[in-house]
Design a protein around this motif. Structure first.
Motif, PDB file in Angstrom:
ATOM      1  N   LYS A  19       0.679  -0.914  -0.392  1.00  0.00           N
ATOM      2  CA  LYS A  19       0.054   0.278  -0.124  1.00  0.00           C
ATOM      3  C   LYS A  19       0.592   1.159  -0.137  1.00  0.00           C
ATOM      4  O   LYS A  19       1.381   1.241   0.836  1.00  0.00           O
ATOM      5  N   SER A  21       0.651   5.256  -0.174  1.00  0.00           N
ATOM      6  CA  SER A  21       0.190   6.732   1.232  1.00  0.00           C
ATOM      7  C   SER A  21       0.946   7.282   0.506  1.00  0.00           C
ATOM      8  O   SER A  21       1.751   8.046   0.246  1.00  0.00           O
ATOM      9  N   ARG A  71      -8.844   7.422  -2.276  1.00  0.00           N
ATOM     10  CA  ARG A  71      -8.188   9.010  -1.382  1.00  0.00           C
ATOM     11  C   ARG A  71      -9.432   9.591  -0.180  1.00  0.00           C
ATOM     12  O   ARG A  71     -10.576   9.422  -0.448  1.00  0.00           O
ATOM     13  N   THR A  77      -5.147  13.492   1.399  1.00  0.00           N
ATOM     14  CA  THR A  77      -4.472  12.306   1.161  1.00  0.00           C
ATOM     15  C   THR A  77      -5.135  11.450  -0.082  1.00  0.00           C
ATOM     16  O   THR A  77      -6.443  11.556  -0.783  1.00  0.00           O
ATOM     17  N   SER A  79      -4.331   7.568  -1.367  1.00  0.00           N
ATOM     18  CA  SER A  79      -3.494   5.320  -1.341  1.00  0.00           C
ATOM     19  C   SER A  79      -3.553   4.978  -2.816  1.00  0.00           C
ATOM     20  O   SER A  79      -4.620   5.061  -3.467  1.00  0.00           O
TER      21      SER A  79
END
Length: 116
Positions: A19, A21, A71, A77, A79
């Motif tokens: 993952k 980020s 997001r 943010t 990801s």
């Protein structure tokens, strides 16, 4: 000054998951588009996945069904959940954002290596 900071890259075996980020800081800008690009050695940077503020997504064909972008518009943010990773996914992955004036921002990049 807007900064995009990525995290989560690394070494993973084929078939594994990672993952990525990315968090935007330094400005209250709300972005129209956020997403991920990648660049493998000797190749041009290519779009991997993007998502608009309205949640419309776009994926490069080679990752469809394996990668998922998400997001948080409030936290700024984004990801990227990567499953069933293949050696050809090896690249430097860059977080990308575009504001409503079409100005583009880039992170510093994070290395993803898929190898046994």
């Amino acid at each position: 000054q807007v900064q995009l900071v990525e995290s989560g890259g690394g070494l993973v075996q084929p078939g594994g998951s990672l993952k990525l980020s990315c968090a935007a800081s330094g400005s209250p800008i709300r972005f129209n588009v956020m997403g991920w690009y990648r660049q493998a050695p000797g190749k041009e940077r290519e779009l991997v996945a993007t998502m608009t503020s309205g949640a419309t997504t776009n994926y490069v064909d080679s990752v469809k069904g394996r990668f998922t972008i998400s997001r948080d518009n409030v936290k700024n943010t984004v990801s990227l959940h990567m499953n069933s990773l293949k050696p050809e996914d090896t690249a430097v992955y860059y977080c990308h954002a575009q504001d409503w004036l079409l100005k583009r921002y880039w992170g510093q990049g994070t290395q993803v290596t898929v190898s046994s």
